[in-house]
Write a protein that holds these residues in place. Structure first.
Motif, PDB file in Angstrom:
ATOM      1  N   GLY A  27       0.826  -1.200   0.000  1.00 36.70           N
ATOM      2  CA  GLY A  27       0.000   0.000   0.000  1.00 36.70           C
ATOM      3  C   GLY A  27       0.856   1.243   0.000  1.00 36.70           C
ATOM      4  O   GLY A  27       2.050   1.203  -0.260  1.00 36.70           O
ATOM      5  N   ASP A  28       0.206   2.356   0.282  1.00 34.14           N
ATOM      6  CA  ASP A  28       0.874   3.646   0.261  1.00 34.14           C
ATOM      7  C   ASP A  28       1.130   4.172   1.660  1.00 34.14           C
ATOM      8  O   ASP A  28       1.196   5.374   1.863  1.00 34.14           O
ATOM      9  N   GLY A  29       1.281   3.280   2.647  1.00 35.38           N
ATOM     10  CA  GLY A  29       1.505   3.710   4.016  1.00 35.38           C
ATOM     11  C   GLY A  29       2.813   4.467   4.177  1.00 35.38           C
ATOM     12  O   GLY A  29       3.735   4.326   3.379  1.00 35.38           O
ATOM     13  N   ILE A  61       0.983  -0.700   4.856  1.00 36.60           N
ATOM     14  CA  ILE A  61       2.365  -1.177   4.735  1.00 36.60           C
ATOM     15  C   ILE A  61       2.305  -2.685   4.516  1.00 36.60           C
ATOM     16  O   ILE A  61       1.637  -3.401   5.261  1.00 36.60           O
ATOM     17  N   ASP A  62       3.002  -3.174   3.512  1.00 38.72           N
ATOM     18  CA  ASP A  62       2.959  -4.610   3.218  1.00 38.72           C
ATOM     19  C   ASP A  62       3.693  -5.401   4.305  1.00 38.72           C
ATOM     20  O   ASP A  62       4.508  -4.864   5.049  1.00 38.72           O
ATOM     21  N   ASP A  63       3.380  -6.672   4.387  1.00 40.72           N
ATOM     22  CA  ASP A  63       3.924  -7.550   5.435  1.00 40.72           C
ATOM     23  C   ASP A  63       5.448  -7.595   5.431  1.00 40.72           C
ATOM     24  O   ASP A  63       6.084  -7.549   6.478  1.00 40.72           O
ATOM     25  N   LYS A  64       6.044  -7.701   4.250  1.00 40.73           N
ATOM     26  CA  LYS A  64       7.494  -7.806   4.154  1.00 40.73           C
ATOM     27  C   LYS A  64       8.167  -6.561   4.733  1.00 40.73           C
ATOM     28  O   LYS A  64       9.139  -6.664   5.477  1.00 40.73           O
ATOM     29  N   THR A  65       7.638  -5.392   4.416  1.00 40.19           N
ATOM     30  CA  THR A  65       8.193  -4.143   4.935  1.00 40.19           C
ATOM     31  C   THR A  65       7.981  -4.047   6.436  1.00 40.19           C
ATOM     32  O   THR A  65       8.890  -3.646   7.176  1.00 40.19           O
TER      33      THR A  65
END
Length: 93
Positions: A27-29, A61-65
């Motif tokens: 996402g754009d978090g 925010i994606d899981d990996k990040t």
């Protein structure tokens, strides 16, 4: 003391990792805001022995990040705690 900090940070990191499973979309978090929120949450976990959750600042925010951020914070905290313990250690001749 170092063990207590390590366990609390590990628990907070695991909780973030497990909760992260519910939001795997990139996402754009705001990564900086997310990192600050996780750092605050980890400090609360150390101070109060409470379990963490995905902070609102980390939505998008994606899981990996999210896992990378949590890992960086844990490494930093453990490194600081180790350095402090080392400085306070008594030197035996």
């Amino acid at each position: 003391m170092l063990t207590r900090i390590s366990l609390a940070l590990a628990a907070a990191g695991l909780a973030l990792g497990l909760t992260a499973c519910g939001n795997s979309d990139a996402g754009d978090g705001n990564v900086a805001a997310c990192k600050a929120a996780i750092a605050e949450q980890m400090q609360d976990a150390v101070d109060t022995d409470t379990e963490g959750h995905r902070p609102a600042a980390c939505i998008g925010i994606d899981d990996k990040t999210l896992q990378r951020i949590a890992g960086e914070l844990i490494e930093d905290e453990l490194g600081d705690a180790f350095d402090k313990e080392l400085e306070e250690a008594e030197v035996i001749p």
